[in-house]
Design a protein around this motif. Structure first.
Motif, PDB file in Angstrom:
ATOM      1  N   PHE A  14       0.831  -1.204   0.000  1.00 58.47           N
ATOM      2  CA  PHE A  14       0.000   0.000   0.000  1.00 58.47           C
ATOM      3  C   PHE A  14       0.865   1.253   0.000  1.00 58.47           C
ATOM      4  O   PHE A  14       1.720   1.439   0.858  1.00 58.47           O
ATOM      5  CB  PHE A  14      -0.927   0.010   1.216  1.00 58.47           C
ATOM      6  N   THR A  15       0.664   2.088  -1.009  1.00 58.09           N
ATOM      7  CA  THR A  15       1.457   3.318  -1.138  1.00 58.09           C
ATOM      8  C   THR A  15       0.600   4.568  -0.984  1.00 58.09           C
ATOM      9  O   THR A  15       1.101   5.665  -1.147  1.00 58.09           O
ATOM     10  CB  THR A  15       2.157   3.363  -2.512  1.00 58.09           C
ATOM     11  N   GLY A  16      -0.657   4.398  -0.701  1.00 60.54           N
ATOM     12  CA  GLY A  16      -1.545   5.540  -0.521  1.00 60.54           C
ATOM     13  C   GLY A  16      -2.789   5.402  -1.386  1.00 60.54           C
ATOM     14  O   GLY A  16      -2.837   4.600  -2.311  1.00 60.54           O
ATOM     15  N   VAL A  17      -3.773   6.186  -1.033  1.00 65.39           N
ATOM     16  CA  VAL A  17      -5.023   6.180  -1.792  1.00 65.39           C
ATOM     17  C   VAL A  17      -4.723   6.721  -3.195  1.00 65.39           C
ATOM     18  O   VAL A  17      -4.064   7.751  -3.335  1.00 65.39           O
ATOM     19  CB  VAL A  17      -6.088   7.043  -1.085  1.00 65.39           C
ATOM     20  N   PRO A  18      -5.183   6.020  -4.213  1.00 62.46           N
ATOM     21  CA  PRO A  18      -4.844   6.435  -5.577  1.00 62.46           C
ATOM     22  C   PRO A  18      -5.590   7.691  -6.014  1.00 62.46           C
ATOM     23  O   PRO A  18      -6.670   8.003  -5.495  1.00 62.46           O
ATOM     24  CB  PRO A  18      -5.282   5.239  -6.421  1.00 62.46           C
ATOM     25  N   LYS A  19      -4.998   8.382  -6.966  1.00 67.48           N
ATOM     26  CA  LYS A  19      -5.681   9.513  -7.586  1.00 67.48           C
ATOM     27  C   LYS A  19      -6.791   8.984  -8.476  1.00 67.48           C
ATOM     28  O   LYS A  19      -6.665   7.925  -9.090  1.00 67.48           O
ATOM     29  CB  LYS A  19      -4.721  10.322  -8.457  1.00 67.48           C
ATOM     30  N   MET A  20      -7.863   9.741  -8.552  1.00 60.75           N
ATOM     31  CA  MET A  20      -8.977   9.375  -9.409  1.00 60.75           C
ATOM     32  C   MET A  20      -8.635   9.732 -10.857  1.00 60.75           C
ATOM     33  O   MET A  20      -8.083  10.799 -11.117  1.00 60.75           O
ATOM     34  CB  MET A  20     -10.214  10.176  -8.960  1.00 60.75           C
ATOM     35  N   PRO A  21      -8.932   8.840 -11.793  1.00 65.76           N
ATOM     36  CA  PRO A  21      -8.720   9.187 -13.200  1.00 65.76           C
ATOM     37  C   PRO A  21      -9.558  10.417 -13.575  1.00 65.76           C
ATOM     38  O   PRO A  21     -10.698  10.559 -13.130  1.00 65.76           O
ATOM     39  CB  PRO A  21      -9.197   7.952 -13.961  1.00 65.76           C
ATOM     40  N   LYS A  22      -8.971  11.307 -14.351  1.00 63.62           N
ATOM     41  CA  LYS A  22      -9.648  12.559 -14.709  1.00 63.62           C
ATOM     42  C   LYS A  22     -11.007  12.295 -15.357  1.00 63.62           C
ATOM     43  O   LYS A  22     -12.008  12.916 -14.991  1.00 63.62           O
ATOM     44  CB  LYS A  22      -8.767  13.381 -15.651  1.00 63.62           C
ATOM     45  N   GLU A  23     -11.042  11.373 -16.301  1.00 65.56           N
ATOM     46  CA  GLU A  23     -12.297  11.074 -16.997  1.00 65.56           C
ATOM     47  C   GLU A  23     -13.359  10.543 -16.023  1.00 65.56           C
ATOM     48  O   GLU A  23     -14.523  10.901 -16.098  1.00 65.56           O
ATOM     49  CB  GLU A  23     -12.033  10.047 -18.102  1.00 65.56           C
ATOM     50  N   TYR A  24     -12.929   9.708 -15.103  1.00 70.58           N
ATOM     51  CA  TYR A  24     -13.844   9.169 -14.088  1.00 70.58           C
ATOM     52  C   TYR A  24     -14.364  10.292 -13.197  1.00 70.58           C
ATOM     53  O   TYR A  24     -15.548  10.336 -12.877  1.00 70.58           O
ATOM     54  CB  TYR A  24     -13.126   8.103 -13.257  1.00 70.58           C
ATOM     55  N   ALA A  25     -13.474  11.194 -12.796  1.00 76.13           N
ATOM     56  CA  ALA A  25     -13.866  12.310 -11.927  1.00 76.13           C
ATOM     57  C   ALA A  25     -14.902  13.198 -12.610  1.00 76.13           C
ATOM     58  O   ALA A  25     -15.886  13.614 -11.992  1.00 76.13           O
ATOM     59  CB  ALA A  25     -12.639  13.122 -11.534  1.00 76.13           C
ATOM     60  N   GLU A  26     -14.684  13.487 -13.871  1.00 77.08           N
ATOM     61  CA  GLU A  26     -15.634  14.322 -14.602  1.00 77.08           C
ATOM     62  C   GLU A  26     -17.002  13.638 -14.686  1.00 77.08           C
ATOM     63  O   GLU A  26     -18.038  14.269 -14.485  1.00 77.08           O
ATOM     64  CB  GLU A  26     -15.098  14.636 -15.997  1.00 77.08           C
ATOM     65  N   GLY A  27     -17.004  12.353 -14.946  1.00 80.65           N
ATOM     66  CA  GLY A  27     -18.256  11.600 -14.985  1.00 80.65           C
ATOM     67  C   GLY A  27     -18.899  11.493 -13.615  1.00 80.65           C
ATOM     68  O   GLY A  27     -20.126  11.514 -13.486  1.00 80.65           O
ATOM     69  N   ARG A  28     -18.060  11.392 -12.585  1.00 80.22           N
ATOM     70  CA  ARG A  28     -18.565  11.282 -11.204  1.00 80.22           C
ATOM     71  C   ARG A  28     -19.318  12.544 -10.810  1.00 80.22           C
ATOM     72  O   ARG A  28     -20.376  12.471 -10.188  1.00 80.22           O
ATOM     73  CB  ARG A  28     -17.389  11.017 -10.253  1.00 80.22           C
ATOM     74  N   VAL A  29     -18.803  13.708 -11.170  1.00 80.20           N
ATOM     75  CA  VAL A  29     -19.489  14.969 -10.861  1.00 80.20           C
ATOM     76  C   VAL A  29     -20.863  14.970 -11.522  1.00 80.20           C
ATOM     77  O   VAL A  29     -21.869  15.283 -10.887  1.00 80.20           O
ATOM     78  CB  VAL A  29     -18.663  16.197 -11.299  1.00 80.20           C
ATOM     79  N   ALA A  30     -20.918  14.607 -12.788  1.00 87.73           N
ATOM     80  CA  ALA A  30     -22.195  14.586 -13.516  1.00 87.73           C
ATOM     81  C   ALA A  30     -23.167  13.597 -12.883  1.00 87.73           C
ATOM     82  O   ALA A  30     -24.357  13.905 -12.716  1.00 87.73           O
ATOM     83  CB  ALA A  30     -21.960  14.251 -14.984  1.00 87.73           C
ATOM     84  N   ASP A  31     -22.673  12.419 -12.508  1.00 95.53           N
ATOM     85  CA  ASP A  31     -23.536  11.410 -11.878  1.00 95.53           C
ATOM     86  C   ASP A  31     -24.087  11.896 -10.539  1.00 95.53           C
ATOM     87  O   ASP A  31     -25.270  11.721 -10.241  1.00 95.53           O
ATOM     88  CB  ASP A  31     -22.776  10.099 -11.662  1.00 95.53           C
ATOM     89  N   LEU A  32     -23.217  12.494  -9.728  1.00 91.01           N
ATOM     90  CA  LEU A  32     -23.644  12.990  -8.426  1.00 91.01           C
ATOM     91  C   LEU A  32     -24.648  14.136  -8.568  1.00 91.01           C
ATOM     92  O   LEU A  32     -25.637  14.212  -7.825  1.00 91.01           O
ATOM     93  CB  LEU A  32     -22.441  13.442  -7.599  1.00 91.01           C
ATOM     94  N   GLN A  33     -24.414  15.033  -9.520  1.00 89.15           N
ATOM     95  CA  GLN A  33     -25.338  16.144  -9.748  1.00 89.15           C
ATOM     96  C   GLN A  33     -26.695  15.622 -10.214  1.00 89.15           C
ATOM     97  O   GLN A  33     -27.740  16.119  -9.788  1.00 89.15           O
ATOM     98  CB  GLN A  33     -24.755  17.131 -10.754  1.00 89.15           C
ATOM     99  N   SER A  34     -26.690  14.614 -11.059  1.00 86.67           N
ATOM    100  CA  SER A  34     -27.943  14.004 -11.519  1.00 86.67           C
ATOM    101  C   SER A  34     -28.686  13.367 -10.351  1.00 86.67           C
ATOM    102  O   SER A  34     -29.906  13.529 -10.215  1.00 86.67           O
ATOM    103  CB  SER A  34     -27.650  12.956 -12.587  1.00 86.67           C
ATOM    104  N   GLU A  35     -27.964  12.656  -9.515  1.00 84.53           N
ATOM    105  CA  GLU A  35     -28.581  12.037  -8.342  1.00 84.53           C
ATOM    106  C   GLU A  35     -29.167  13.103  -7.413  1.00 84.53           C
ATOM    107  O   GLU A  35     -30.265  12.934  -6.885  1.00 84.53           O
ATOM    108  CB  GLU A  35     -27.555  11.191  -7.600  1.00 84.53           C
ATOM    109  N   LEU A  36     -28.454  14.196  -7.249  1.00 77.88           N
ATOM    110  CA  LEU A  36     -28.936  15.289  -6.415  1.00 77.88           C
ATOM    111  C   LEU A  36     -30.213  15.900  -6.992  1.00 77.88           C
ATOM    112  O   LEU A  36     -31.167  16.154  -6.261  1.00 77.88           O
ATOM    113  CB  LEU A  36     -27.839  16.357  -6.283  1.00 77.88           C
TER     114      LEU A  36
END
Length: 100
Positions: A14-36
């Protein structure tokens, strides 16, 4: 110790919590906003869920703004491996809790 700490203790390198892939992060924001947007005030735990979604959106947006995301293939592979392992760990823990 938290459940996440317990998971980290199972990882041999274990070297630390990984960075989120940029494309995944952008999609995650859209998914969370839709859920909201689809959240209904009649839903159980509406306020708590609304607060959680707003916090998660802000965290991911901050990661995007600060460049705390990755487009590196090796880091993306680590992210995917880490998340798959975490999902399996949480599922096993949940199953164990349900048996008790």
């Amino acid at each position: 110790m938290s459940l996440l700490d317990d998971y980290h203790a199972t990882l041999p390198n274990f070297t630390g919590v990984p960075k989120m892939p940029k494309e995944y992060a952008e999609g995650r924001v859209a998914d969370l906003q839709s859920e909201l947007q689809n959240l209904s005030e009649t839903d159980e735990n509406y306020e708590a869920r609304q607060t959680t979604l707003n916090r998660e959106i802000a965290e991911v947006q901050q990661d995007l703004e600060n460049g705390n995301v990755t487009e590196d293939a090796q880091e993306i592979a680590y992210f995917e491996e880490y998340n798959a392992g975490l999902t399996a760990f949480v599922n096993a823990w949940t199953q164990q809790q349900n048996q008790n």
